[in-house]
Design an enzyme around this catalytic site. Structure first.
Site, PDB file in Angstrom:
ATOM      1  N   ASP A   1       0.822  -1.207   0.000  1.00  0.00           N
ATOM      2  CA  ASP A   1       0.000   0.000   0.000  1.00  0.00           C
ATOM      3  C   ASP A   1       0.859   1.261   0.000  1.00  0.00           C
ATOM      4  OD1 ASP A   1      -2.523  -1.334   0.094  1.00  0.00           O
ATOM      5  OD2 ASP A   1      -2.172  -1.773   2.216  1.00  0.00           O
TER       6      ASP A   1
ATOM      7  N   TYR B   1       7.027  -9.940   6.765  1.00  0.00           N
ATOM      8  CA  TYR B   1       6.995  -8.489   6.909  1.00  0.00           C
ATOM      9  C   TYR B   1       7.661  -8.101   8.220  1.00  0.00           C
ATOM     10  CZ  TYR B   1       3.670  -7.598   3.080  1.00  0.00           C
ATOM     11  OH  TYR B   1       3.067  -7.480   1.854  1.00  0.00           O
TER      12      TYR B   1
END
Length: 254
Positions: free
Chosen positions: A52, A110
């Protein structure tokens, strides 16, 4: 035509995410434009996943097909010379035609950085969530294990048309750091490094999980609310989505 796999690093601060959009600067569109200049034709790349707006990557993976008339080493040098300083190709390699950057993925990981000092250096604020409040670290550590395993993460995902929201989280850890090193500088302070590895992720999933852990550490969310959210599929009422700037796609495992 050869299938070329790229491993990419980028600072997502100045981009509207990975995926090409009609409006707004994106990582994908920027790389494709540079490839167009090199090959003198339109080149479409496929990424391992979408990040994003504001999210960074240490090891994003993408592929493209082209008729190659130079070595991969030369192509990498030329491509990096055209790309802006906040995007870098760190590796190029030939792969089989059957290799797909999304469908061939086994796991992704992540990293999320948080600074909980009263003051945080201006040099790293684009890479960490500055949260200058007291946190119950032991309670946060306890909550991490409740997210591991195969579960339906509907309550912890953003709005999406993905029907199957069952994911397997293999590992979710937090590490306290007294020094954070970026580029050629190391800054002293109090930081938390979250790391999560799973077979796949839903939109906003990592940021929602981190936000949930922080709310528990702040005492605004009961630890029992995690299991209740899994069972009901409803987002905990006080859960916040952690900001994008602290999030890094660490690596994609095939």
């Amino acid at each position: 035509m050869v299938n070329i796999k790229m491993t990419i690093q980028y600072d997502g601060t100045n981009y509207f995410g990975w995926q090409r959009q009609r409006k707004g600067r994106t990582i994908q569109a920027t790389i494709e434009e540079c490839l167009r200049k090199i090959f003198q034709r339109e080149i479409k790349i496929r990424g391992a996943g979408r990040t994003d707006a504001g999210v960074h990557a240490l090891g994003q993976v993408a592929t493209f097909k082209a008729e190659l008339k130079m070595s991969l080493d030369i192509l990498k040098k030329v491509l990096n010379s055209l790309l802006p300083n906040d995007i870098k190709i760190i590796k190029l390699e030939n792969v089989e035609d059957s290799f797909h950057p999304q469908h061939s993925v086994k796991r992704k990981s992540y990293i999320y950085y948080l600074c909980f000092d009263e003051e945080c250096s201006c040099f790293i604020q684009r890479y960490v969530w500055h949260y200058p409040w007291k946190l119950d670290l032991s309670l946060m550590e306890e909550a991490l294990s409740l997210f591991t395993g195969t579960k339906d993460f509907t309550a912890f995902s953003g709005s999406t048309d993905v029907k199957n929201k069952i994911r397997t989280v293999h590992d979710f850890t937090m590490q306290l750091l007294t020094k954070l090193c970026f580029m050629d500088m190391c800054l002293n302070g109090n930081f938390i490094k979250f790391r999560i590895e799973a077979d796949g992720f839903l939109r906003y999933m990592v940021r929602n999980l981190v936000g949930c852990i922080i709310e528990i550490g702040k005492g605004k969310l009961r630890i029992e609310s995690i299991q209740e959210a899994f069972e009901s599929g409803k987002r905990p009422s006080t859960m916040q989505t952690a900001p994008s700037n602290g999030l890094f796609l660490e690596k994609v495992i095939y």
